[in-house]
Design a protein around this motif. Sequence first.
Motif, PDB file in Angstrom:
ATOM      1  N   LEU A   1       0.753  -1.329  -0.181  1.00 34.17           N
ATOM      2  CA  LEU A   1       0.168  -0.029   0.019  1.00 34.17           C
ATOM      3  C   LEU A   1       0.731   1.227  -0.027  1.00 34.17           C
TER       4      LEU A   1
ATOM      5  N   TRP B   1      -1.752   6.733  -4.376  1.00 38.55           N
ATOM      6  CA  TRP B   1      -2.670   6.264  -5.085  1.00 38.55           C
ATOM      7  C   TRP B   1      -3.738   7.141  -5.658  1.00 38.55           C
TER       8      TRP B   1
ATOM      9  N   ARG C   1      -5.185  -5.861  -3.981  1.00 38.25           N
ATOM     10  CA  ARG C   1      -4.055  -5.540  -4.811  1.00 38.25           C
ATOM     11  C   ARG C   1      -4.246  -6.163  -6.389  1.00 38.25           C
TER      12      ARG C   1
ATOM     13  N   LYS D   1      -1.256   3.486  -8.695  1.00 39.21           N
ATOM     14  CA  LYS D   1      -0.108   3.758  -7.965  1.00 39.21           C
ATOM     15  C   LYS D   1       0.845   4.835  -8.601  1.00 39.21           C
TER      16      LYS D   1
ATOM     17  N   TYR E   1      -9.513  -3.853   0.418  1.00 34.32           N
ATOM     18  CA  TYR E   1      -8.505  -3.270  -0.620  1.00 34.32           C
ATOM     19  C   TYR E   1      -7.945  -4.524  -1.313  1.00 34.32           C
TER      20      TYR E   1
ATOM     21  N   TRP F   1      -0.082   6.307   1.524  1.00 30.94           N
ATOM     22  CA  TRP F   1       0.358   5.600   2.651  1.00 30.94           C
ATOM     23  C   TRP F   1       1.999   5.421   2.880  1.00 30.94           C
TER      24      TRP F   1
END
Length: 161
Positions: A34, A38, A125, A152, A123, A50
């Motif tokens: 994370l 983002w 990925r 990202k 969340y 983050w």
Amino acid sequence: MDMKFILGILLLFWSPAGTFSQSFGPALKELFWLEGTWICDSKPEWHEEWIKTANGLEGRGFHLKQGKEYLIEKLQIRLRNGRPIYIALPKGAGREVMFAIEKHGKRFVCTNPANDWPQVIVYERLKNRQMKVSLGDLYSGGKKDKIYFFTKKKGRSWNFY
């Protein structure tokens, strides 16, 4: 006492034996993907950032409009009583909202049935520097759910707190 409140507290502090320790390891390393900035694909003014800390992860959600940042919420992922929790402090709310975390492969699920909305945050990925964030509740059968995709940003560009 409200049943949703009691259920929320139980979920925060109880899990099947070994679930958290086996899934996250001692330093929550599996969530460090994370780290970074983002940007929401459908709403590019929405950002989530983050950073890794000694206690886990700290983050923030904000809007970026005409070069100015507007804080939406402060975020944390850390251990509490040996279990990972997700903490949100929405701007103006005056109190933290805690969610229990469970890891499921490339995604993690944050739940708090006692919260008004969202009660579930997921969340996930994805590939190519992308993630999916789902917000929802436990009682509407998905009618109130919202799904956002984020990409990202390369490099480290945050100006934290």
